[in-house]
Design a protein around this motif. Structure first.
Motif, mmCIF file in Angstrom:
data_model
loop_
_atom_site.group_PDB
_atom_site.id
_atom_site.type_symbol
_atom_site.label_atom_id
_atom_site.label_comp_id
_atom_site.label_asym_id
_atom_site.label_seq_id
_atom_site.Cartn_x
_atom_site.Cartn_y
_atom_site.Cartn_z
ATOM 1 N N UNK A 483 0.838 -1.190 0.000
ATOM 2 C CA UNK A 483 0.000 0.000 0.000
ATOM 3 C C UNK A 483 0.877 1.244 0.000
ATOM 4 N N UNK A 484 0.249 2.405 0.174
ATOM 5 C CA UNK A 484 0.991 3.657 0.099
ATOM 6 C C UNK A 484 1.998 3.841 1.198
ATOM 7 N N UNK A 485 1.846 3.059 2.298
ATOM 8 C CA UNK A 485 2.801 3.163 3.398
ATOM 9 C C UNK A 485 3.869 2.099 3.346
ATOM 10 N N UNK A 486 3.886 1.355 2.224
ATOM 11 C CA UNK A 486 4.905 0.330 2.097
ATOM 12 C C UNK A 486 4.530 -0.985 2.734
ATOM 13 N N UNK A 487 3.271 -1.171 3.176
ATOM 14 C CA UNK A 487 2.842 -2.417 3.799
ATOM 15 C C UNK A 487 2.300 -3.365 2.756
ATOM 16 N N UNK A 488 2.651 -4.643 2.890
ATOM 17 C CA UNK A 488 2.130 -5.644 1.967
ATOM 18 C C UNK A 488 0.620 -5.714 2.118
ATOM 19 N N UNK A 489 -0.119 -5.657 0.953
ATOM 20 C CA UNK A 489 -1.578 -5.588 1.078
ATOM 21 C C UNK A 489 -2.230 -6.953 1.226
ATOM 22 N N UNK A 490 -1.519 -8.027 0.937
ATOM 23 C CA UNK A 490 -2.025 -9.362 1.209
ATOM 24 C C UNK A 490 -3.113 -9.833 0.283
ATOM 25 N N UNK A 491 -3.249 -9.234 -0.892
ATOM 26 C CA UNK A 491 -4.313 -9.655 -1.790
ATOM 27 C C UNK A 491 -3.955 -10.902 -2.576
ATOM 28 N N UNK A 492 -2.689 -11.277 -2.610
ATOM 29 C CA UNK A 492 -2.290 -12.449 -3.375
ATOM 30 C C UNK A 492 -2.159 -12.166 -4.859
ATOM 31 N N UNK A 493 -2.199 -10.917 -5.234
ATOM 32 C CA UNK A 493 -2.070 -10.558 -6.649
ATOM 33 C C UNK A 493 -0.598 -10.495 -7.030
ATOM 34 N N UNK A 494 -0.137 -11.533 -7.709
ATOM 35 C CA UNK A 494 1.287 -11.621 -8.016
ATOM 36 C C UNK A 494 1.670 -10.730 -9.185
ATOM 37 N N UNK A 495 0.693 -10.086 -9.816
ATOM 38 C CA UNK A 495 1.002 -9.223 -10.952
ATOM 39 C C UNK A 495 0.947 -7.750 -10.553
ATOM 40 N N UNK A 496 1.197 -7.465 -9.271
ATOM 41 C CA UNK A 496 1.118 -6.084 -8.808
ATOM 42 C C UNK A 496 2.265 -5.229 -9.339
ATOM 43 N N UNK A 497 3.403 -5.846 -9.636
ATOM 44 C CA UNK A 497 4.547 -5.102 -10.176
ATOM 45 C C UNK A 497 5.484 -4.538 -9.139
ATOM 46 N N UNK A 498 5.225 -4.743 -7.841
ATOM 47 C CA UNK A 498 6.123 -4.281 -6.795
ATOM 48 C C UNK A 498 7.217 -5.316 -6.560
ATOM 49 N N UNK A 499 8.401 -4.801 -6.280
ATOM 50 C CA UNK A 499 9.529 -5.702 -6.018
ATOM 51 C C UNK A 499 10.275 -5.224 -4.784
ATOM 52 N N UNK A 500 10.971 -6.154 -4.133
ATOM 53 C CA UNK A 500 11.883 -5.806 -3.050
ATOM 54 C C UNK A 500 13.301 -6.054 -3.573
ATOM 55 N N UNK A 501 14.182 -5.081 -3.325
ATOM 56 C CA UNK A 501 15.551 -5.166 -3.854
ATOM 57 C C UNK A 501 16.553 -4.989 -2.731
ATOM 58 N N UNK A 502 17.538 -5.895 -2.681
ATOM 59 C CA UNK A 502 18.649 -5.803 -1.728
ATOM 60 C C UNK A 502 19.887 -5.324 -2.477
ATOM 61 N N UNK A 503 20.533 -4.298 -1.923
ATOM 62 C CA UNK A 503 21.668 -3.671 -2.610
ATOM 63 C C UNK A 503 22.933 -3.818 -1.763
ATOM 64 N N UNK A 504 23.972 -4.390 -2.371
ATOM 65 C CA UNK A 504 25.284 -4.499 -1.706
ATOM 66 C C UNK A 504 26.342 -3.802 -2.573
ATOM 67 N N UNK A 505 27.097 -2.965 -1.908
ATOM 68 C CA UNK A 505 28.144 -2.213 -2.644
ATOM 69 C C UNK A 505 29.271 -3.170 -3.035
ATOM 70 N N UNK A 506 29.733 -3.024 -4.291
ATOM 71 C CA UNK A 506 30.917 -3.754 -4.771
ATOM 72 C C UNK A 506 32.128 -2.882 -4.517
ATOM 73 N N UNK A 507 32.720 -3.033 -3.348
ATOM 74 C CA UNK A 507 33.773 -2.117 -2.921
ATOM 75 C C UNK A 507 35.039 -2.239 -3.758
ATOM 76 N N UNK A 508 35.383 -3.439 -4.253
ATOM 77 C CA UNK A 508 36.635 -3.622 -4.987
ATOM 78 C C UNK A 508 36.541 -3.032 -6.382
ATOM 79 N N UNK A 509 35.444 -2.450 -6.762
ATOM 80 C CA UNK A 509 35.325 -1.877 -8.082
ATOM 81 C C UNK A 509 35.442 -0.375 -8.019
#
Length: 509
Positions: A483-509
């Motif tokens: 939802x607008x506050x970032x809470x999972x809405x629980x509708x089970x709609x897998x085509x919502x288009x929202x994703x969760x992304x984990x970002x790790x810095x590549x320090x040696x680059x």
């Protein structure tokens, strides 16, 4: 006849009058004989006392017996009057009958005449009292019928109920007068009974009279103004076999039927509510419960649930007794979650609301129960995820790629980008973090959504101070979106288009 009979004997011969009184009172101990010597004194006596019968001589000085009868009839047209005379002739008898005499007896020798006179008096008084009783009974019945909230009838058993006689408040019930219903212009069965109910009425009546010569039925009437009323009818057959008619009573039950229908609607609503509903007596016993509660508490039947101690809803019996005392004191209970063991052995979390009500001097607990087991488990799981999301060292973003929006970001993401969490949620777009790579990033997101699992790739992230920081991004779709506050809405709609992304810095680059 057991009641006393007061007789007024009028004769100008005192000795004969005394003799008649003696013999009459000897014939019946119910007789009380009053004696007067002439019509004038007799009329005065009639004004003073009530008598049941007058016995009068014909030939008297003041006037004859028929003239006396005529005077009596002016005030008392139904009072038995017997002419007991020694002057007998067909002319006298004819005049007496014309004047309305009750009986005519000619005096004669011997004592048999007194027995005959006593019998005639008895018959005349019994006849009058019977008529009066019948008249009074008829009046009572007519009064009763006129005050009945409905219609009394006699009709043919001809399946269209041809009305022979209608009494009572027919106009109030049907809109038609009794005369209209009795007329050949109107047929009760086809003109008044609702078409959809006619066959049922016939079936009810015939079944009832075939079993017990009486019937009851409920149906709809179409009144003269076109409105519809629900009526209840009860009747019976009267008359000899082969010549029976129906007599009965019809009354308006529209209000009662509407209340019943309203009750049925509420019962259907309560029965199908997604929450359990039950009523408990003041001692805690379950009085009634809906089907949802039966399923919720794992009962095989409603009867099994009604036989169950409801304190199991509150935990231990001691807990339940304490809670009942608290409800009684405060008048209710608002949204209390209790742990309950169902009849099939499962442990459930139930949200309970209780209202204390009183009907006919007895207290009841009206209880609604909602199973919040799954909801509370989801809440606990969400709390765990929330803690992981907030406390992990990896930068985590919740993204809405279609809107180019960062829905949420954890503290590590704020530290990684140099923006505050509030800025990331409201002011910073995805394209602000990946300028020049949005085509590749959209392609990456499409792959994530298409595969439905975690996909990893490398992108450069632009920080708030303009530094480009190489990073490895792992992204996965969020089932149901957020939802607008970032809470999972629980509708089970897998085509919502929202994703969760984990970002790790590549320090040696």
């Amino acid at each position: 006849m057991n009641e006393a009979v007061r007789i007024l004997h009028v004769d100008d011969d005192p000795a004969f009058a005394d003799l008649v009184a003696t013999y009459l009172e000897r014939e019946s101990d119910r007789f009380e004989v009053l004696t007067e010597p002439g019509p004038d004194a007799a009329l005065d006596r009639l004004d003073e006392v009530n008598v049941d019968c007058v016995v009068s001589d014909y030939d008297m000085p003041e006037c004859n017996g028929i003239e006396f009868l005529t005077t009596v009839r002016e005030e008392s047209p139904d009072l038995p009057f017997i002419l007991f005379t020694g002057k007998g002739s067909e002319a006298v008898a004819s005049d007496a009958i014309s004047a309305g005499v009750t009986d005519y007896i000619q005096k004669g020798p011997g004592t048999d005449q007194y027995e005959l006179l006593a019998n005639r008096i008895t018959n005349a008084v019994v006849s009058r009292r019977s008529r009066e009783a019948l008249t009074e009974r008829t009046r009572e019945l007519e009064t009763l019928v006129s005050n009945l909230p409905g219609m009394v009838y006699r009709c043919e058993n001809d399946l269209v109920w041809t009305m022979n006689e209608v009494k009572g408040d027919a106009a109030e019930l049907t809109g038609y007068t009794a005369a209209e219903i009795e007329s050949d212009d109107l047929t009760f069965g086809t003109d008044l009974i609702h078409p959809a109910d006619r066959d049922d009425v016939v079936a009810d009546v015939q079944a009832g009279i075939s079993e017990a010569d009486e019937f009851e039925t409920t149906y709809r009437l179409r009144t003269k103004d076109g409105s519809t009323k629900w009526v209840w009818e009860r009747g019976q057959t009267v008359g000899a076999s082969g010549d029976e008619v129906l007599e009965g009573f019809i009354t308006d039950i529209t209000d009662l039927k509407q209340h019943e229908q309203k009750l049925e609607r509420y019962e259907r609503i309560v029965e199908n509510l997604p929450v359990g509903i039950f009523r408990a007596s003041s001692d805690g016993g379950i009085v009634s419960a809906n089907a949802t509660l039966v399923d919720m508490l794992g009962a095989d039947s409603r009867e099994e649930l009604l036989a169950t101690d409801p304190t199991r809803l509150w935990g231990t019996p001691d807990d339940g007794e304490g809670l009942i005392e608290e409800i009684t004191r405060t008048g209710g209970l608002e949204e209390t979650v209790v742990e309950a063991t169902t009849l099939d052995g499962e442990t459930r979390l139930l949200e309970v609301r209780v209202a204390l009500s009183e009907e006919d001097g007895e207290r009841h607990f009206d209880v609604s129960v909602r199973d919040v087991t799954a909801e509370r488990r989801r809440e606990r799981t969400a709390d765990i995820y929330e803690k992981v999301f907030r406390n992990t060292n990896d930068a985590v973003f919740v993204l809405d790629p279609d809107a180019d929006r960062i829905v949420d970001a954890n503290p590590a993401a704020a530290e990684f980008t140099g923006y505050s969490q509030a800025e990331l949620r409201s002011d910073v777009a995805i394209s602000d973090v990946h300028p020049g790579e949005m085509t590749e990033f959209h392609s990456f997101i499409e792959t994530v959504l298409a595969e439905g699992g975690t996909v990893t790739d490398e992108f450069a992230c632009l920080t708030s101070d303009g530094e480009r920081r190489p990073a490895e991004i792992s992204a996965a779709p969020i089932d149901g979106g957020v939802d607008g506050d970032g809470n999972v809405d629980g509708t089970g709609n897998e085509e919502s288009g929202h994703v969760v992304a984990t970002v790790r810095e590549l320090r040696d680059r």
